[in-house]
Design an enzyme around this catalytic site. Sequence first.
Site, mmCIF file in Angstrom:
data_model
loop_
_atom_site.group_PDB
_atom_site.id
_atom_site.type_symbol
_atom_site.label_atom_id
_atom_site.label_comp_id
_atom_site.label_asym_id
_atom_site.label_seq_id
_atom_site.Cartn_x
_atom_site.Cartn_y
_atom_site.Cartn_z
ATOM 1 N N PHE A 1 -31.048 -19.540 45.488
ATOM 2 C CA PHE A 1 -31.434 -19.484 44.085
ATOM 3 C C PHE A 1 -32.405 -20.626 43.777
ATOM 4 C CE2 PHE A 1 -27.448 -17.225 42.177
ATOM 5 C CZ PHE A 1 -27.855 -16.055 42.764
ATOM 6 N N HIS B 1 -31.128 -13.230 56.139
ATOM 7 C CA HIS B 1 -30.329 -13.705 55.005
ATOM 8 C C HIS B 1 -29.395 -12.590 54.574
ATOM 9 C CE1 HIS B 1 -29.285 -16.303 51.742
ATOM 10 N NE2 HIS B 1 -29.718 -15.454 50.817
ATOM 11 N N HIS C 1 -20.791 -14.348 52.115
ATOM 12 C CA HIS C 1 -21.866 -15.304 51.877
ATOM 13 C C HIS C 1 -21.261 -16.689 51.651
ATOM 14 C CE1 HIS C 1 -25.463 -17.194 50.829
ATOM 15 N NE2 HIS C 1 -25.932 -16.389 49.887
ATOM 16 N N LYS D 1 -23.446 -11.868 57.499
ATOM 17 C CA LYS D 1 -22.750 -11.901 56.200
ATOM 18 C C LYS D 1 -21.924 -10.641 55.984
ATOM 19 C CE LYS D 1 -25.863 -14.938 53.554
ATOM 20 N NZ LYS D 1 -26.915 -15.176 54.572
ATOM 21 N N GLU E 1 -36.553 -8.907 51.741
ATOM 22 C CA GLU E 1 -36.582 -9.595 53.034
ATOM 23 C C GLU E 1 -37.083 -8.664 54.128
ATOM 24 O OE1 GLU E 1 -33.751 -12.346 55.955
ATOM 25 O OE2 GLU E 1 -32.835 -11.228 54.295
ATOM 26 N N CYS F 1 -28.334 -21.698 48.594
ATOM 27 C CA CYS F 1 -27.870 -21.063 49.829
ATOM 28 C C CYS F 1 -28.672 -21.469 51.056
ATOM 29 C CB CYS F 1 -27.888 -19.552 49.671
ATOM 30 S SG CYS F 1 -26.901 -18.998 48.251
#
Length: 416
Positions: free
Chosen positions: A403, A305, A342, A337, A316, A165
């Site tokens: 990831f 994010h 996403h 998002k 985060e 991502c």
Amino acid sequence: MHRRRVVVTGIGALTPIGNTKNAFWGGLLSGTSGAAPITHFDASMFKTQFACEIKNFDAREHFDRKEARKMDRFTQYAMVASDEAVNDAGLELEKIDKSRVGVIWGSGVGGLETFQNEVLNFADGNGAPRFNPFFIPKMIADIAPGMISIKYGFRGPNFATVSACASSANAIIDALNYIRLGYSDIMVTGGSEAGVAKASIGGFNAMHALSVRNDDPKTASRPFDKDRDGFVMGEGAGALILESLEHAQSRGANIYAEVAGGGLSADAHHITAPHPEGLGATSVMENCIADAGVGITDVDAINMHGTSTPLGDVAETKALKDVFGKHLYDMNINSTKSMTGHLLGAAGAVEAISSVLSIKHGIVPPTINHQTADENIDPKINFTFNTAQKRDVSVAMSNTFGFGGHNACIMFKKME
């Protein structure tokens, strides 16, 4: 070493809430949700039956039938968004040195739908090895920058970045550095993804990563909300034209903002889960601030994010508190998002565009769908819940994490 200043001179966007730069920005400011039942395939047997798909996209409006069949949707999206960005930048192709123009593009999974369909067709064919001759070039992630360069004749550096991502944020940072160091004058950069497919929805469902709020898709992506239950899959593309300041000024280009710096780091923790203390996120933001040469109190806004996952949002937010301290309460924080879903490898580019436009227009888009406070998240932080807020944004940051523990952060500044 002397580092050239780099600016954004063109933008293109193809997103679940708008198929152009202006439509995307309008969708953000109005708090539009792009989530709806999946139409790309029959999802009735899947745990998650909705996604943030591109709306009203007809490849035949952009490519002839023969050409379209040679491209996976992620490449089609890349071509459409980059075309808007090139036009928006006012690049006169006959007047620029194309050997000094490169393309660096990010995608987390590339032509996943093509791979899926070819394998399914093979399985249905009783083992007969019959594959589409365009199977491989449709599938590989680097075909998108390749196709963009072929269309325009750009002969500078050309490659793809793959870091889940964080892929398109990595692409933008690489593009920034190639111009900074004098290897190129102009870079087409960004990312695209077409992950709304059986294989990806099924795979993420198996990981329990996706929201299963099938009864109310539009409110499913709810970053920082107590009742969040996973992210919502999105698709699309974001493209930026980066250019050395000198080159942009020499041709009288419109300048949106300066790309002040970028940061990279790794969690070195887990293949899918964030570090619980947000160590990688803390490092990447600190690296970005140092590279940009700004102070923590200079930062006005952060597009987080913020995926709407139970673990990620908390980690985060903790990292933000560690980096910014009390100044965090003076900033506008948001997660777009909540509206776009996403976009996986394209998320960094689309969210970078939102940050640039916040600087340009003095407005921070909202984090929609917030209903219930999470006791694990500091309520004093201004997450720009549910309604856009006007603000003079001089410095904006965009975070992306992938990831494997890949972290990338980009800093933009208002031109002085």
